[in-house]
Motif scaffolding. Sequence first.
Motif, PDB file in Angstrom:
ATOM      1  N   ARG A 134       0.806  -1.227   0.000  1.00 25.55           N
ATOM      2  CA  ARG A 134       0.000   0.000   0.000  1.00 25.55           C
ATOM      3  C   ARG A 134       0.836   1.274   0.000  1.00 25.55           C
ATOM      4  O   ARG A 134       0.306   2.369   0.080  1.00 25.55           O
ATOM      5  N   ASP A 135       2.147   1.076  -0.043  1.00 21.29           N
ATOM      6  CA  ASP A 135       3.078   2.198  -0.045  1.00 21.29           C
ATOM      7  C   ASP A 135       2.888   3.084   1.185  1.00 21.29           C
ATOM      8  O   ASP A 135       2.903   4.316   1.112  1.00 21.29           O
ATOM      9  N   GLU A 136       2.700   2.425   2.346  1.00 22.18           N
ATOM     10  CA  GLU A 136       2.580   3.168   3.591  1.00 22.18           C
ATOM     11  C   GLU A 136       3.968   3.456   4.150  1.00 22.18           C
ATOM     12  O   GLU A 136       4.905   2.685   3.965  1.00 22.18           O
ATOM     13  N   SER A 137       4.092   4.548   4.856  1.00 20.99           N
ATOM     14  CA  SER A 137       5.387   4.929   5.432  1.00 20.99           C
ATOM     15  C   SER A 137       5.663   4.100   6.681  1.00 20.99           C
ATOM     16  O   SER A 137       4.752   3.736   7.426  1.00 20.99           O
ATOM     17  N   MET A 138       6.924   3.782   6.867  1.00 22.17           N
ATOM     18  CA  MET A 138       7.393   3.051   8.047  1.00 22.17           C
ATOM     19  C   MET A 138       8.607   3.771   8.609  1.00 22.17           C
ATOM     20  O   MET A 138       9.428   4.308   7.852  1.00 22.17           O
ATOM     21  N   PRO A 139       8.775   3.800   9.937  1.00 18.46           N
ATOM     22  CA  PRO A 139       9.980   4.419  10.500  1.00 18.46           C
ATOM     23  C   PRO A 139      11.241   3.796   9.910  1.00 18.46           C
ATOM     24  O   PRO A 139      11.319   2.574   9.725  1.00 18.46           O
ATOM     25  N   SER A 187      -0.158   0.216  10.332  1.00 10.48           N
ATOM     26  CA  SER A 187       0.834  -0.837  10.093  1.00 10.48           C
ATOM     27  C   SER A 187       2.056  -0.660  10.975  1.00 10.48           C
ATOM     28  O   SER A 187       2.572  -1.625  11.550  1.00 10.48           O
ATOM     29  N   ALA A 188       2.531   0.580  11.099  1.00  9.02           N
ATOM     30  CA  ALA A 188       3.717   0.844  11.913  1.00  9.02           C
ATOM     31  C   ALA A 188       3.457   0.527  13.382  1.00  9.02           C
ATOM     32  O   ALA A 188       4.315  -0.036  14.073  1.00  9.02           O
TER      33      ALA A 188
END
Length: 387
Positions: free
Chosen positions: A291-296, A347-348
């Motif tokens: 989903r192209d979500e940002s992650m740390p 998600s993170a």
Amino acid sequence: MGRVDPVRLTLDQLRELRDDIAPRAARRSRASIRRRVERWRSRAFFIAQCALAAGIAWALARYVVGHKQPFFAPVAAMVCLGFSFGQRLRRVAEVMVGVAVGVGVGDLFVHVFGTGIPQIIFVIALAMSVAVLLGAGNLMTTQAGVQAAIVTTLLPNPGAGFSRWLDAALGGVVALAAATIAPAAAIRRPRQQASEVLNELAEILVETADGLRTRDEDAITDALRRARASESRLDDLRSAADEGVAVVRLSPFRRRHRGRVQEIADLVVPLDRAIRNIRVLVRRCAVSVWRDESMPAEYPMLLERLADGTRLIAESLFEPAAEVAAHRVLGELGRRTADMPLPTGLSAVVVLGQLRSIVIDLLELTGTSYDDARKLVPLRLDGLDES
């Protein structure tokens, strides 16, 4: 000439392909032979055990008991030995009861109604039905049917039935005696299996970290596939541990290994939890990539550090000193997750929570109690807990 060159080129390519295929075929053939030989070696003890038990059972029934054709004695010995160590006592009882039911029903039926096709069909159904009504399992029910068929067709003399039951009992006794001589492989296998499971989990975590860092959908999808397949490895470990525990209980020659084998068996429950939590973690990482979500940016490093701790636990199964290093690595990782700021995005947050849960699961594998493991993963001020 312009039409000839492509033909020559194609022939050259065919020759190169042929020259390449031959060595590969030879390598595959050698690898296949090695696998077959290795498979035979892994079963050589079992083969020898069955062969010797069958011979001894036949000799005892023939020369000690005095039966002229004690063919069921070796058969019963091999059938009993063919099942796992943990179930052999129950299996021997089932074989003996199944034989007794089958022989008794068959003898009685032949005595009253004689033999023939209708009699064979009916007596087999009757014997199996009696076994089921007695609460029999599949083995006992099948044995009842088999013995009824043999008595009806090959042994119509009612007076010969007890000798067959005695042969079955004798074969079972010989099988139990042979089962006490257990191979060392049953002691080593659980530890090796546990090490393989842990190393596979470490590789899954590393692949997940790489996929998360590079946003590689193929890598993260493959990591998820491997995480889902890891359950079968745990099933293999559970079976190996059960067999090892049963071996040290049954065999007087292996009881000194009971503590070591039980230690591995005790790993199954926390390892099961770790596998489940890792599977959730990898799936959530995969979702974030898809989903192209940002992650740390720190998450891949945390996953790699978690993989380091997992590998150290695998090493500690053979080298106890590695357990201290694993405990230290996991403790540091647990404290680090408590100091990190709460990320944004579902998600993170899920990945961070799963990391904390997995650290506790793995700490239990080092011999730490659940309560002590939770203390090594401090509560976060924002309320995110590992439970």
